[in-house]
Design an enzyme around this catalytic site. Structure first.
Site: not given
Ligand code: ZN
Length: 498
Positions: A263-264, A267, A293
């Site tokens: 997830h990170e 980003h 997101e």
């Molecule tokens: Zn996030």
């Protein structure tokens, strides 16, 4: 045409403000990762001073008038005009706040963060409640200085996701409720999928060793990225070649750190892939929270929870944890990481029930600002909403109202973008599949092919276009929630044989 003297002042201003922002950002990352708690009072006072200095530079009236001139200057190129407009808008919304109040607020937010952390550790909402009250008052006051015709909470929503408001979010969440609640009920009634093997003992040191391998697979290059550990994983960046992520290793959960890492890195990759020409400028940031997101969730859910993604990684994971995983097939592993069970903690929630966690927060924020919900007893309001939407209730505040950091610094209006971003991802994936055979490239371990598609169609634009324009350029249409709902229905119908 703007004079060359003014243009030079504008460029110098960008450099000065970006220097302060970089320093404040590094201090903030340090506070959230490694800085000893004992020094926080000393550090916070000086951080607030620096934030005040930046405030003075940012709200320089001479620069504000230069920005106003530039944003409408037909002789300037599109990139420069767009950047001037975004700086002008940001300055307009900051300069209306008196400096002393701005500095006081920065100190309050630091103290509030510390109170939240203590309250969470001690499982006691009453420690945080007075701070939350003050933070809300400050936000109300600051927004009132803008003298906008827009409703207060609409302004907050618009700050994180330009163009969004309660009316649009109400429609979005209504669509989600209509199709997801019956689906969740069917899934909850279906035969359970075996996933207990994910929750055995997994040595954090070995998890970290595997994560290094995963980071390499994701093309998270040490040349531009660094991963640390925190209680609450996040990503931060100072420029395209300095992106920081964090994760948290949970001893009795193998999926948690792996999925938060994916997830990170989503980003971080977005920030890293923005056009070099924008570096140091406002255009070199993700366009909105929802768009950000959408990239992290696309990595985590739409790619990171698939069999194809894991086909080359899973043997390595089995090798790292032979005792726990030798008898678990890849398919069994993937089914397990996609299990849907209504739960208490948002960051640990599955993909299907996740948007309901967001709906709870959205409804509470709306109520806090239209006066229908009070800060007193908010922990109970929280629990009641979880009971209503998810059928679960926290007996510890740390797993209820205190689980998220966002309200400690007054980031109201942020949460809804998490659900919106998940929906954007579905639309991007639909478009990506028109160009790429995603399963085949992942099975060859070619994650970079997907990343390059995103770079070309989404990442490189940064803030150059607003979120809806990015969606139209990448997918050929404006935001359409049906891609998301169709995706969830198809995925969970298949997984649970509904
Ligand atoms: Zn996030």
């Amino acid at each position: 045409m703007i004079s060359s003297e003014k243009l030079q002042k504008y460029k110098d201003w960008i450099f000065r403000t970006s220097a302060y922002r970089m320093a404040l950002n590094i201090i903030s990352i340090d506070k959230m990762t490694v800085a000893p708690a004992g020094g926080s009072a000393y550090r916070d006072a000086r951080t607030a001073f620096l934030a005040g200095e930046l405030f003075t530079i940012e709200t320089d009236p001479e620069i504000f008038s230069i920005l106003a001139e530039m944003k409408d200057d037909e002789d300037l190129d599109g990139d420069t005009k767009r950047a001037a407009y975004l700086y002008w808008k940001g300055t307009r919304d900051t300069m209306c706040i008196p400096k002393e109040e701005f500095v006081e607020a920065a100190e309050l937010m630091d103290a509030s963060y510390d109170a939240w952390l203590k309250a969470k550790k001690e499982d006691d909402y009453s420690i945080f409640e007075p701070y939350l009250k003050k933070v809300i008052e400050v936000r109300r006051k600051f927004y009132s200085y803008r003298n906008s015709d827009m409703d207060l909470y609409d302004q907050m929503l618009d700050d994180y996701e330009p163009g969004m408001n309660r009316e649009k979010y109400d429609a979005f969440f209504a669509a989600l409720k209509e199709r997801l609640i019956p689906l969740i009920q069917k899934v909850t009634a279906a035969k359970r999928i075996e996933d207990s093997f994910l929750y055995q003992n997994y040595d954090p040191a070995l998890q970290k060793q595997f994560t290094d391998h995963l980071l390499a697979y994701l093309h998270f290059d040490p040349e531009w990225g660094y991963q640390n550990e925190t209680e609450h994983p996040f990503t931060s960046w100072t420029c395209e070649n300095d992106c920081r992520t964090t994760t948290k290793y949970v001893e009795n959960n193998i999926a948690s750190a792996m999925l938060s890492t994916i997830h990170e890195v989503g980003h971080a990759t977005y920030e890293h892939d923005i056009d070099d020409a924008y570096d140091g400028m406002i255009l070199s940031e993700g366009v909105s929270s929802g768009m950000h997101e959408s990239q992290s969730r696309l990595f985590e859910n739409y790619l990171g929870r698939t069999e194809a993604f894991w086909s080359t990684l899973y043997p390595k994971l089995q090798e790292t944890f032979p005792e726990q995983l030798k008898d678990v097939s890849l398919k069994e592993f993937i089914d397990a990481v996609n299990v849907s069970v209504p739960s208490l903690v948002r960051t640990e929630a599955d993909e299907l029930t996740y948007p309901l966690h967001i709906m709870v927060r959205y409804e509470i924020e709306k109520g806090l600002f239209d006066g229908t919900i009070s800060v007193e007893g908010l922990d109970q309001t929280w629990n009641a909403k979880y009971r209503e939407y998810l059928g679960v209730e926290a007996d510890k505040a740390s797993e209820g109202i205190l689980q998220d950091v966002h309200w400690s610094d007054g980031s109201f209006g942020y949460f809804p973008t998490y659900a919106l971003g998940s929906a954007f991802s579905a639309q991007f994936m639909h478009a990506m599949r028109r160009d790429i055979d995603v399963e085949s490239v992942l099975k060859e371990g070619r994650f970079d092919v997907c990343v390059n598609w995103l770079k070309e169609h989404v990442h490189r634009y940064g803030c150059r276009y607003d979120a809806d324009e990015v969606l139209r350029r990448a997918t050929g249409e404006s935001f359409n929630v049906n891609y998301y709902l169709d995706y969830l229905e198809e995925k969970y119908t298949k997984l649970y044989h509904l």
